[in-house]
Motif scaffolding. Structure first.
Motif, mmCIF file in Angstrom:
data_model
loop_
_atom_site.group_PDB
_atom_site.id
_atom_site.type_symbol
_atom_site.label_atom_id
_atom_site.label_comp_id
_atom_site.label_asym_id
_atom_site.label_seq_id
_atom_site.Cartn_x
_atom_site.Cartn_y
_atom_site.Cartn_z
ATOM 1 N N HIS A 1 5.281 6.867 -6.990
ATOM 2 C CA HIS A 1 5.416 7.996 -7.898
ATOM 3 C C HIS A 1 5.757 7.561 -9.311
ATOM 4 C CE1 HIS A 1 5.717 11.960 -5.496
ATOM 5 N NE2 HIS A 1 4.902 11.115 -4.882
ATOM 6 N N ALA A 2 6.520 6.515 -9.476
ATOM 7 C CA ALA A 2 6.953 6.107 -10.812
ATOM 8 C C ALA A 2 5.857 5.373 -11.560
ATOM 9 C CB ALA A 2 8.211 5.243 -10.706
ATOM 10 N N THR A 3 5.233 4.387 -10.938
ATOM 11 C CA THR A 3 4.233 3.555 -11.606
ATOM 12 C C THR A 3 2.808 3.993 -11.350
ATOM 13 O OG1 THR A 3 4.147 2.012 -9.730
ATOM 14 C CG2 THR A 3 5.802 1.602 -11.436
ATOM 15 N N ARG A 4 2.592 4.894 -10.380
ATOM 16 C CA ARG A 4 1.265 5.342 -9.959
ATOM 17 C C ARG A 4 0.427 4.181 -9.412
ATOM 18 N NH1 ARG A 4 3.749 9.532 -10.633
ATOM 19 N NH2 ARG A 4 2.858 11.485 -11.416
ATOM 20 N N ARG A 5 1.074 3.148 -8.942
ATOM 21 C CA ARG A 5 0.350 2.037 -8.329
ATOM 22 C C ARG A 5 -0.111 2.449 -6.940
ATOM 23 N NH1 ARG A 5 2.811 -3.894 -6.592
ATOM 24 N NH2 ARG A 5 0.892 -4.665 -5.597
ATOM 25 N N VAL A 6 -1.372 2.195 -6.645
ATOM 26 C CA VAL A 6 -1.968 2.604 -5.375
ATOM 27 C C VAL A 6 -2.140 1.376 -4.494
ATOM 28 C CG1 VAL A 6 -3.943 3.693 -4.264
ATOM 29 C CG2 VAL A 6 -3.131 4.531 -6.487
ATOM 30 N N ARG A 7 -1.736 1.518 -3.244
ATOM 31 C CA ARG A 7 -1.929 0.476 -2.236
ATOM 32 C C ARG A 7 -2.856 1.021 -1.154
ATOM 33 N NH1 ARG A 7 3.550 -0.033 -3.657
ATOM 34 N NH2 ARG A 7 4.193 -2.178 -4.180
ATOM 35 N N VAL A 8 -4.032 0.448 -1.026
ATOM 36 C CA VAL A 8 -4.957 0.823 0.045
ATOM 37 C C VAL A 8 -4.596 -0.012 1.263
ATOM 38 C CG1 VAL A 8 -7.353 0.946 0.778
ATOM 39 C CG2 VAL A 8 -6.750 1.422 -1.613
ATOM 40 N N LEU A 9 -4.081 0.653 2.297
ATOM 41 C CA LEU A 9 -3.568 -0.054 3.466
ATOM 42 C C LEU A 9 -4.659 -0.422 4.454
ATOM 43 C CD1 LEU A 9 -0.365 2.096 4.074
ATOM 44 C CD2 LEU A 9 -0.686 0.123 2.572
ATOM 45 N N GLY A 10 -5.797 0.222 4.384
ATOM 46 C CA GLY A 10 -6.882 -0.113 5.292
ATOM 47 C C GLY A 10 -7.836 1.042 5.474
ATOM 48 N N ALA A 11 -8.969 0.758 6.094
ATOM 49 C CA ALA A 11 -9.986 1.766 6.383
ATOM 50 C C ALA A 11 -10.550 1.490 7.762
ATOM 51 C CB ALA A 11 -11.089 1.757 5.337
ATOM 52 N N THR A 12 -10.738 2.527 8.539
ATOM 53 C CA THR A 12 -11.251 2.379 9.887
ATOM 54 C C THR A 12 -11.961 3.649 10.298
ATOM 55 O OG1 THR A 12 -10.637 1.957 12.200
ATOM 56 C CG2 THR A 12 -9.080 3.194 10.882
ATOM 57 N N ALA A 13 -12.865 3.502 11.250
ATOM 58 C CA ALA A 13 -13.573 4.671 11.767
ATOM 59 C C ALA A 13 -12.744 5.414 12.809
ATOM 60 C CB ALA A 13 -14.917 4.247 12.379
ATOM 61 N N ARG A 14 -11.808 4.703 13.439
ATOM 62 C CA ARG A 14 -10.952 5.308 14.465
ATOM 63 C C ARG A 14 -9.508 4.899 14.194
ATOM 64 N NH1 ARG A 14 -14.282 4.448 20.186
ATOM 65 N NH2 ARG A 14 -16.166 5.638 19.567
ATOM 66 N N PRO A 15 -8.751 5.750 13.534
ATOM 67 C CA PRO A 15 -7.352 5.418 13.238
ATOM 68 C C PRO A 15 -6.459 5.613 14.472
ATOM 69 C CG PRO A 15 -7.899 7.568 12.342
ATOM 70 C CD PRO A 15 -9.172 7.033 12.927
ATOM 71 N N THR A 16 -6.420 4.605 15.321
ATOM 72 C CA THR A 16 -5.592 4.673 16.516
ATOM 73 C C THR A 16 -4.124 4.485 16.147
ATOM 74 O OG1 THR A 16 -5.852 2.292 16.883
ATOM 75 C CG2 THR A 16 -7.481 3.761 17.903
ATOM 76 N N ALA A 17 -3.253 4.738 17.101
ATOM 77 C CA ALA A 17 -1.826 4.601 16.868
ATOM 78 C C ALA A 17 -1.455 3.160 16.559
ATOM 79 C CB ALA A 17 -1.050 5.113 18.081
ATOM 80 N N ALA A 18 -2.078 2.220 17.271
ATOM 81 C CA ALA A 18 -1.785 0.801 17.026
ATOM 82 C C ALA A 18 -2.225 0.392 15.623
ATOM 83 C CB ALA A 18 -2.468 -0.053 18.079
ATOM 84 N N TRP A 19 -3.372 0.895 15.176
ATOM 85 C CA TRP A 19 -3.867 0.539 13.841
ATOM 86 C C TRP A 19 -2.952 1.090 12.752
ATOM 87 C CZ3 TRP A 19 -5.460 3.017 9.442
ATOM 88 C CH2 TRP A 19 -6.178 2.255 8.527
#
Length: 293
Positions: A204-222
């Motif tokens: 919120h302060a710096t507006r820096r974005v972190r893309v944590l990942g992308a997947t077709a099936r966001p399972t609980a383990a992922w």
């Protein structure tokens, strides 16, 4: 309507005068005849409602509203007894706005009004809410209780005191911006037409974005592994994040909050169907969609 109501009043008053010399036996016979005619009319209506003019409603209500409810229910009418009672104009209930405005102004200028009678007031204040100490009376706001009825103060011409604050969601976001991180999923479509779920977080302060990942099936383990990687990155970077705002999406397993709590981060859930609570993240997602579209 007024003319017809006056006409009904005069004609029925003359009818009452006509009934004075009539014997009780004759009156009972006439009542039975009228009840039978009402029953015949109800059979012919086949359940349809009888429409009364406003003047007829006013006359019947004035004539019958003084009868007890149990007696009124036994009277043979074309409408229900409750309907007749609703026709009668009721006196307006006293509004509490004037009393609330008075108490609000008193609390804002003099001090708190004691909520329960019989409880000993605090030092320097009375049960009516006016403090004895003139120095306390000169203060614009007391320390004990927050006044929320700012609208009543504005209508009275009073300005809110400088010490009056409100713990709203917007003030929380502004005051804790250095320690807030927002996270959310959004769906995107690749060039090949594949649908992917992207998990991202924004400071919120710096507006820096972190893309944590992308997947077709966001399972609980992922999702758990992605949040664990985020927590490790925050620790390595020495970030002072205390709160992480996310929605109530079912993609987040319960282990996510546990991982965040172990690193000293409290998960703050937004309300149901309230994207404005995570407005910073929502605006960034909309920007990504516009530019990618």
């Amino acid at each position: 309507m007024l003319l017809r109501l006056a006409y009904l009043g005069v004609t029925n008053a003359l009818a009452m005068l006509r009934l004075l010399p009539v014997s009780d036996r004759a009156k009972d016979v006439e009542i039975l005849a009228l009840r039978h005619q009402v029953a015949v009319l109800e059979r012919q209506l086949h359940g349809e409602k009888v429409r009364f003019d406003p003047a007829d409603r006013a006359f019947l209500a004035a004539l019958l509203h003084r009868l007890p409810r149990d007696v009124l229910r036994r009277v043979r009418l074309l409408v229900r007894a409750d309907t007749v009672l609703r026709w009668h104009p009721r006196p307006a209930r006293p509004t509490a706005r004037s009393a609330l405005t008075t108490q609000t102004r008193r609390a804002a200028t003099h001090g708190p009004v004691h909520p329960r009678p019989g409880v000993a007031p605090g030092p320097g204040e009375q049960h009516v809410g006016v403090p004895k100490d003139p120095r306390r009376a000169a203060r614009p706001v007391h320390q004990g209780r927050r006044v929320d009825r700012l609208g009543d103060l504005a209508r009275c011409g009073d300005r809110p005191g400088p010490e009056r604050t409100s713990d709203t969601w917007a003030s929380f976001l502004r005051s804790q911006a250095e320690a807030i991180l927002a996270m959310d999923f959004f769906e995107t479509v690749t060039v090949t037409g594949a649908h992917l779920y992207v998990l991202a977080a924004i400071d919120h302060a710096t507006r820096r974005v972190r893309v944590l990942g992308a997947t077709a099936r966001p399972t609980a383990a992922w999702v758990t592994q992605a949040v664990r990687n985020l927590a490790m990155d925050l620790q390595d970077a020495g970030c002072r994040t205390k709160y992480l705002i996310r929605d109530r999406d079912g993609k987040y397993p319960a282990l996510v909050d546990t991982i965040l709590a172990d690193t000293g981060i409290e998960a703050v859930l937004s309300g149901v169907r309230m994207p404005r609570m995570n407005s910073v993240m929502e605006r960034w997602v909309q920007t990504v969609r516009r530019r990618s579209g």
